[in-house]
Design a protein around this motif. Structure first.
Motif, PDB file in Angstrom:
ATOM      1  N   ARG A 130     -22.742  35.724   4.112  1.00 25.09           N
ATOM      2  CA  ARG A 130     -21.662  35.160   4.927  1.00 25.09           C
ATOM      3  C   ARG A 130     -21.496  35.958   6.209  1.00 25.09           C
ATOM      4  NH1 ARG A 130     -19.199  34.344  -0.323  1.00 25.09           N
ATOM      5  NH2 ARG A 130     -18.234  36.401  -0.202  1.00 25.09           N
ATOM      6  N   VAL A 168     -14.537  37.677   6.850  1.00 25.61           N
ATOM      7  CA  VAL A 168     -15.990  37.589   6.981  1.00 25.61           C
ATOM      8  C   VAL A 168     -16.514  38.198   8.285  1.00 25.61           C
ATOM      9  CG1 VAL A 168     -17.959  36.011   7.080  1.00 25.61           C
ATOM     10  CG2 VAL A 168     -16.132  35.622   5.422  1.00 25.61           C
ATOM     11  N   VAL A 220     -22.048  34.389  10.011  1.00 26.23           N
ATOM     12  CA  VAL A 220     -21.003  34.417  11.030  1.00 26.23           C
ATOM     13  C   VAL A 220     -21.448  35.275  12.223  1.00 26.23           C
ATOM     14  CG1 VAL A 220     -18.661  35.227  11.541  1.00 26.23           C
ATOM     15  CG2 VAL A 220     -19.099  33.909   9.470  1.00 26.23           C
ATOM     16  N   GLN A 260     -10.089  34.188   5.146  1.00 31.07           N
ATOM     17  CA  GLN A 260     -11.491  34.439   4.808  1.00 31.07           C
ATOM     18  C   GLN A 260     -12.394  34.366   6.027  1.00 31.07           C
ATOM     19  OE1 GLN A 260     -13.171  35.678   2.519  1.00 31.07           O
ATOM     20  NE2 GLN A 260     -14.969  34.516   1.873  1.00 31.07           N
ATOM     21  N   TRP A 261     -12.363  33.239   6.751  1.00 30.01           N
ATOM     22  CA  TRP A 261     -13.386  32.977   7.763  1.00 30.01           C
ATOM     23  C   TRP A 261     -13.052  33.509   9.155  1.00 30.01           C
ATOM     24  CZ3 TRP A 261     -17.996  31.984   6.121  1.00 30.01           C
ATOM     25  CH2 TRP A 261     -18.160  31.404   4.857  1.00 30.01           C
ATOM     26  N   TRP A 279      -8.339  29.900   4.052  1.00 29.21           N
ATOM     27  CA  TRP A 279      -9.463  29.659   4.967  1.00 29.21           C
ATOM     28  C   TRP A 279      -9.405  30.597   6.167  1.00 29.21           C
ATOM     29  CZ3 TRP A 279     -10.869  28.506   9.894  1.00 29.21           C
ATOM     30  CH2 TRP A 279     -12.166  28.055  10.092  1.00 29.21           C
TER      31      TRP A 279
END
Length: 316
Positions: A189, A99, A193, A94-95, A91
């Motif tokens: 994505r 991203v 973001v 990725q975030w 997580w």
């Protein structure tokens, strides 16, 4: 081509040394992510509080380098090195890392492990980044201008943006359909973001600096330092059988670490030799390799200026 040879760490390090080098700290991984974002916010706060051309330029360079730092930490997550808990590692990687700079952890991991498997061989997906070198100084200058004027950014991101409008199109080639879908999902994505970040900047009273620093840094300085990093890692290294010679370590000074090479990304030879070492143990691995006399087999340069001289040494 066969898979590149691997070095048995037991033939290089003692059990105690190897246990230390491979030890991972979830707290330290999280601290690195917090450090990257804290540095970004600090640089933007600098120009927001004292807006002038000098603070703006400093902020753009620092933020662009920390955007590269987020990509480096995504790379760390791809090797499972940010957190011992797999769900947290994925997580955060990725975030909070991938991203925001327009990347995707899962697709990057698949691509990157192929790079490790076939480093500097014809099957290496990154070979095109190093194969053309050395080039002329004039050729590199043209590339740098394209980076700093945003042309590289547009060239790389425009196909992903166009893929948003091709999601429903019928295509005879399944592989191309997969590419379009993946590119569209990645861009969605990134846009989501980016919109969230703009709102947060705006609520903090710094909406203008989202575009003038964060986006501008991504479109300019990030492109340039990513190119320099790619050149330094593999350009003009060996394509032979010795795995000690497939990648380069650049002994970055403090300014280079601030503006070009965050989070020990400059220790690339050590990373390729022992790819599951956490990034914060790479300097120690380098020191041990020096003590054991193995550094003589490696490609090591004293700084990025020296690397760029080598990479642009082709005569007209």
């Amino acid at each position: 081509m066969p898979i590149v040879a691997r070095v048995d760490p037991k033939s290089v390090f003692s059990p105690e040394e190897w246990n230390h080098l491979t030890s991972r700290s979830s707290w330290r991984g999280m601290w690195l992510v917090a450090h990257a974002w804290g540095t970004i916010l600090g640089a933007i706060a600098l120009v927001a509080l004292w807006p002038n051309p000098l603070t703006w330029l400093i902020a753009v360079m620092i933020v662009g380098t920390r955007q590269l730092g987020l990509a480096v930490l995504m790379h760390e997550a791809a090797h499972g090195g940010l957190h011992a808990n797999r769900m947290i590692n994925e997580w955060v990687g990725q975030w909070l890392c991938a991203v925001p700079v327009g990347a995707d952890l899962a697709s990057y991991r698949s691509y990157h492990l192929q790079h490790h498997k076939f480093t500097q061989q014809p099957e290496d997906p990154d070979l095109s980044l190093s194969a053309p070198f050395p080039i002329t100084t004039e050729s590199y200058a043209r590339k740098a201008v394209r980076d700093l004027t945003g042309q590289t950014f547009v060239k790389q991101r425009l196909p992903l943006f166009r893929s948003l409008f091709r999601r429903g199109e019928t295509n005879e080639e399944v592989s191309h359909e997969s590419f379009v879908s993946s590119g569209a999902d990645k861009m969605l994505r990134f846009l989501a973001v980016s919109a969230t970040m703009f709102v947060l900047f705006w609520l903090a009273g710094a909406g203008i600096w989202y575009g003038a620093v964060w986006l501008l840094a991504m479109a300019t300085w990030l492109s340039l330092v990513t190119r320099i990093r790619n050149i330094a890692e593999h350009a003009c290294t060996s394509t032979g059988e010795d795995p000690f010679s497939h990648a380069r370590t650049t002994l970055a000074n403090p300014i280079e670490r601030l503006l070009i090479a965050p989070y020990w990304v400059n220790y690339h030879a050590e990373h390729h030799l022992f790819m599951y070492l956490p990034c914060y143990h790479l300097p120690e691995a380098h020191r041990l390799l020096v003590e054991k006399g193995l550094i003589k087999r490696m490609e090591v340069r004293p700084g990025y200026i020296d690397v760029m001289r080598l990479a642009t040494s082709r005569p007209l």
